[in-house]
Design an enzyme around this catalytic site. Sequence first.
Site, short mmCIF file in Angstrom:
data_model
loop_
_atom_site.label_atom_id
_atom_site.label_comp_id
_atom_site.label_asym_id
_atom_site.label_seq_id
_atom_site.Cartn_x
_atom_site.Cartn_y
_atom_site.Cartn_z
N TYR A 83 53.89 0.90 38.83
CA TYR A 83 53.98 0.77 40.21
C TYR A 83 52.92 0.89 41.26
CZ TYR A 83 56.30 -0.98 44.31
OH TYR A 83 56.21 -1.59 45.80
N SER A 96 61.42 2.19 53.95
CA SER A 96 61.00 0.61 53.35
C SER A 96 61.74 -0.34 53.57
CB SER A 96 60.19 0.35 51.93
OG SER A 96 59.78 -0.50 51.92
N GLN A 148 60.27 0.18 58.08
CA GLN A 148 59.20 -0.63 57.68
C GLN A 148 59.99 -2.43 57.51
OE1 GLN A 148 58.67 -1.89 54.74
NE2 GLN A 148 57.76 -3.33 55.38
N TYR A 152 59.21 -6.31 55.94
CA TYR A 152 58.81 -8.06 56.20
C TYR A 152 59.05 -8.43 57.98
CZ TYR A 152 57.75 -4.95 52.27
OH TYR A 152 57.72 -3.89 51.05
N THR A 181 55.17 -4.86 58.67
CA THR A 181 54.05 -4.92 58.04
C THR A 181 53.67 -5.97 57.82
OG1 THR A 181 55.03 -3.66 56.23
CG2 THR A 181 53.59 -4.88 55.10
N ARG A 240 49.60 -7.75 41.10
CA ARG A 240 49.33 -6.50 40.13
C ARG A 240 49.87 -6.89 39.01
NH1 ARG A 240 52.99 -4.45 45.12
NH2 ARG A 240 51.61 -5.33 46.58
N LYS A 287 51.51 -2.78 60.58
CA LYS A 287 50.59 -1.98 59.69
C LYS A 287 49.90 -3.28 59.31
CE LYS A 287 52.01 0.46 55.06
NZ LYS A 287 51.96 -0.59 54.12
N HIS A 336 47.44 -1.94 52.22
CA HIS A 336 48.35 -1.79 51.72
C HIS A 336 48.01 -0.82 50.38
CE1 HIS A 336 52.77 -4.21 52.00
NE2 HIS A 336 52.48 -3.28 50.30
N ARG A 386 46.69 -3.36 47.57
CA ARG A 386 47.34 -3.84 46.01
C ARG A 386 48.02 -5.38 46.92
NH1 ARG A 386 51.56 -0.41 44.40
NH2 ARG A 386 52.55 -1.19 44.35
C1 GLV Z 1 55.30 -3.56 48.70
O1 GLV Z 1 55.06 -3.37 49.79
C2 GLV Z 1 54.32 -3.38 47.34
O2 GLV Z 1 53.33 -3.37 47.50
O3 GLV Z 1 54.87 -4.01 46.43
#
Ligand code: GLV
Length: 387
Positions: free
Chosen positions: A25, A107, A128, A130, A156, A165, A252, A276, A279
């Site tokens: 991760y 986060s 932080q 979202y 964010t 991912r 961000k 990020h 990511r």
């Molecule tokens: C969350 O912000 C991630 O990038 O997994």
Amino acid sequence: MPIITNIEDLKRIYKRRTPKMFYDYAESGSWTEQTFRENTSDFEKIRLRQRIAVDMSGRTTATQMIGQDVSMPVALAPVGLTGMQCADGEIKAARAAEKFGVPFTLSTMSICSIEDVAENTTAPFWFQVYTLRDDDFMRNLVDRAKAAKCSALVITVDLQILGQRHKDLKNGLSAPPKLTVKSIANMMTKAHWGLGMLGTKRRFFGNVVGHAKGVSDPSSLASWTAEAFDPTLDWKKIAKIKKMWGGKVILKGILDADDARMALEVGADAIIVSNHGGRQLDGAISSIRALPSILEAVGDKIEVHLDSGIRSGQDVLKACALGAKGTYIGRAFVYGLGAMGEAGVTKALEVIHKELDTSMALCGHRDLKDVGRDVLLVPEDFEGRWV
Ligand code: GLV
């Protein structure tokens, strides 16, 4: 006790000690991982200018980020699932940051909750968020951060939907991990991690579970983001959150000069040039490459910070010399945390500080605040000529 001399040493130990699902991760970028790779390789393209016969005594890396004193301009970035890398991970990382005199950013997708971190630290931390569909939950998060006396809200702005991912999908990433033959077999080889996890109650998304409504699988980052994040985010909504918060705001995820100008208009106190950690949009340029044009657009009017790709003090020096007023480490502190808990985060900060301090001196400076573009050798085509 192994001899740790650099961040890569911490990463090796971290990899050995942490379940594959959580190592993957942290260590993934989206899709082909081009942007993830270039975040670090582009730093290498910039060289430092060695100077000699300059007094190197009495050095300092101390400065300020959004008006707060920091022992070096390196904050801990918000990293989701930090408390799965090591039991009570967010508390341990926040404590290490506090002792080192750098900001810690919690986060929304943390395992330890806002209240957990506040109860176990004394320095105000940053929170932080979202942007979420559920207004009540959004307001509740902001109110909880206020009650915890967080000193800045980091919004964010580059993750309304999740970049894919591959490894997370293949591993079935969740917090806590789902018990499958594969995950159990892997966790059985991580005794230290497992004992830590057995010894804590903090194994769920602490800011979400029990607070958010209508989440079908609160253990899955992928389903939570798909269901809860607000895909209609726009600048008006960012302004609304800023007003809701009423304190310092850092945006961000800015990678483009036009967006940086918008951030200025909305009245942010700082922006973080970030993709990020590679990511989200694979194929986007690296943060360090995006930095000069953003500084040119808004650098004299707003504090510009950088994250994505920082693995050493030399990287911090390069970003600051270009004009960033602050930087963030995400993976670099997670490696330390997974390797050795709080002591590992402290070690990561010490490593980076030493590299920063020594490299600054060898470039002929004693005070990081005096370091400018003149310490760098930047290839003429560094930013690229894109059409
Ligand atoms: C969350 O912000 C991630 O990038 O997994």
